[in-house]
Write an enzyme that holds these catalytic residues in place. Sequence first.
Site, PDB file in Angstrom:
ATOM      1  CG  ASP A 161       3.214  -2.383   6.858  1.00 52.25           C
ATOM      2  OD1 ASP A 161       2.776  -3.373   6.246  1.00 52.25           O
ATOM      3  OD2 ASP A 161       3.432  -1.283   6.308  1.00 52.25           O
ATOM      4  CD  GLU A 162       5.425  -0.599  12.971  1.00 53.17           C
ATOM      5  OE1 GLU A 162       6.464  -1.279  12.967  1.00 53.17           O
ATOM      6  OE2 GLU A 162       5.441   0.635  12.815  1.00 53.17           O
TER       7      GLU A 162
ATOM      8  CD  GLU B  67       8.645   0.330  10.381  1.00 51.15           C
ATOM      9  OE1 GLU B  67       8.256   1.370  10.932  1.00 51.15           O
ATOM     10  OE2 GLU B  67       8.271  -0.800  10.733  1.00 51.15           O
TER      11      GLU B  67
ATOM     12  CB  THR C  93       5.354   0.089  16.790  1.00 53.00           C
ATOM     13  OG1 THR C  93       5.992  -1.057  16.206  1.00 53.00           O
ATOM     14  CG2 THR C  93       6.419   1.017  17.338  1.00 53.00           C
TER      15      THR C  93
ATOM     16  CD  GLU D 145       5.816   4.312  12.651  1.00 56.28           C
ATOM     17  OE1 GLU D 145       6.744   4.067  11.860  1.00 56.28           O
ATOM     18  OE2 GLU D 145       5.205   3.431  13.283  1.00 56.28           O
TER      19      GLU D 145
ATOM     20  CD1 TRP E 284       0.081  -1.077   3.313  1.00 54.53           C
ATOM     21  CD2 TRP E 284       0.228   1.161   3.268  1.00 54.53           C
ATOM     22  NE1 TRP E 284       0.712  -0.676   4.461  1.00 54.53           N
ATOM     23  CE2 TRP E 284       0.821   0.700   4.466  1.00 54.53           C
ATOM     24  CE3 TRP E 284       0.211   2.538   3.022  1.00 54.53           C
ATOM     25  CZ2 TRP E 284       1.382   1.554   5.412  1.00 54.53           C
ATOM     26  CZ3 TRP E 284       0.770   3.403   3.967  1.00 54.53           C
ATOM     27  CH2 TRP E 284       1.345   2.892   5.145  1.00 54.53           C
TER      28      TRP E 284
ATOM     29  CD  GLU F  35       9.368  -3.190  13.803  1.00 51.82           C
ATOM     30  OE1 GLU F  35       8.185  -2.820  13.739  1.00 51.82           O
ATOM     31  OE2 GLU F  35      10.228  -2.734  13.031  1.00 51.82           O
TER      32      GLU F  35
ATOM     33  CG  HIS G 292       4.476   2.793   8.936  1.00 47.52           C
ATOM     34  ND1 HIS G 292       5.101   1.883   9.769  1.00 47.52           N
ATOM     35  CD2 HIS G 292       3.984   2.058   7.901  1.00 47.52           C
ATOM     36  CE1 HIS G 292       4.966   0.663   9.274  1.00 47.52           C
ATOM     37  NE2 HIS G 292       4.300   0.756   8.135  1.00 47.52           N
TER      38      HIS G 292
ATOM     39  CG  HIS H  36       8.341  -4.620   9.622  1.00 42.77           C
ATOM     40  ND1 HIS H  36       8.056  -3.276   9.497  1.00 42.77           N
ATOM     41  CD2 HIS H  36       8.329  -5.113   8.350  1.00 42.77           C
ATOM     42  CE1 HIS H  36       7.888  -2.975   8.214  1.00 42.77           C
ATOM     43  NE2 HIS H  36       8.043  -4.078   7.504  1.00 42.77           N
TER      44      HIS H  36
END
Length: 391
Positions: free
Chosen positions: A254-255, A169, A225, A131, A86, A222, A172, A258
Amino acid sequence: MQASHFLDTKTLAWGHPSTHHRIRPIPTIRFRPIPPVSAVATSPAPPLTRQKMHSLPPEKVELFKSLEGWASQSVLPFLKPVEECWQPSTFLPHPSLPKEEFLDQVRALRERTDGLPDEYFVVLVGDMITEEALPTYQSMINGLDGVRDETGASSSPWARWTRAWTAEENRHGDLLKTYLYLSGRVDMLMIERTVQYLIGAGMEPGTENNPYLGFVYTSFQERATFISHGNTARLAKNGGDPMLARICGTIASDERRHELAYSKIVEKLLEVDPNGAMVAIADMMRKKITMPAHLMYDGEDPKLFEHFAAVAQRLGVYTVHDYADILEFLIVRWSLEKVEGLTGEGNSAQDFVCGLAPRIRKLEERANERARKMEPHGVKFSWIFNKELVL
């Protein structure tokens, strides 16, 4: 020389006044006063308590080189191809729309955010600023011995991971910052200053250029977050902004991905070097996992991070309880209680880590009790135009 406080453009015109090509009067454009420029940043200098560097012995550097093939097969697949990722524009009013349609979408965005309290925006801004300090985090990882990007474009799987992780990242902060800008609820100038101060200040996580410590830290962070963005998503949904909820939830996803990658690295280290990995986990937990934005400053409030954290705790976005939960989660994920083949130091580290969560929870209970006895006090946040929140 100070810049003028405003520029009056009403009299500007192209051509001679008698021609038909005179420009219509343009409204006065006013700018904020520009403060005097100082050559020295005025952020409070924090005490540096962990300036130990390069604690990884040469044989451990070779261990990470020997794991490059494994990293290619087991870590890099956690990244997504750019075409499948995205992008911030996916969630925002698109500037190519006809003017009125674009403005309608911005109005709708502002109407959705009207139901969210100021406290929520303090937390969301703090998360966004965290971020936005991404250059600091990439620098930290690139300082780790044995896994750094030696050339800036190294083909090492460790370097490829760090660059691509940074690229993922990076979206974000871009997305959250633009959404906050369009909302009209926050003071972007003070936010932008805070970002600049934070990147200039850096961070001090206590990782000592040591990838054992670095990957324990990133595994924990991670997950932290992931939890924080997940909770801001929940609050946005409850507050009547489903799009912001979707944004925060997407970032949380996403976090989470990761987190799985970094945790897998520590899991591998426990397999190939259980003693070294266990000692590293204990070392980081003794130091306490410091939040990456702990040097946050806006030029006005020297306790800004402490105040931001207090609001996050009160809203339930990220709490001491979450800290203990993360520790317990990692103990189970890494099966730390079952790790065998440890020496005396490794055994002591194992006992410490596996018994730490209950101690943290007791400290939490005491802190909560002290907080209940404290008189409420007001704190002004420059991010929300110096509105005062009661802490």
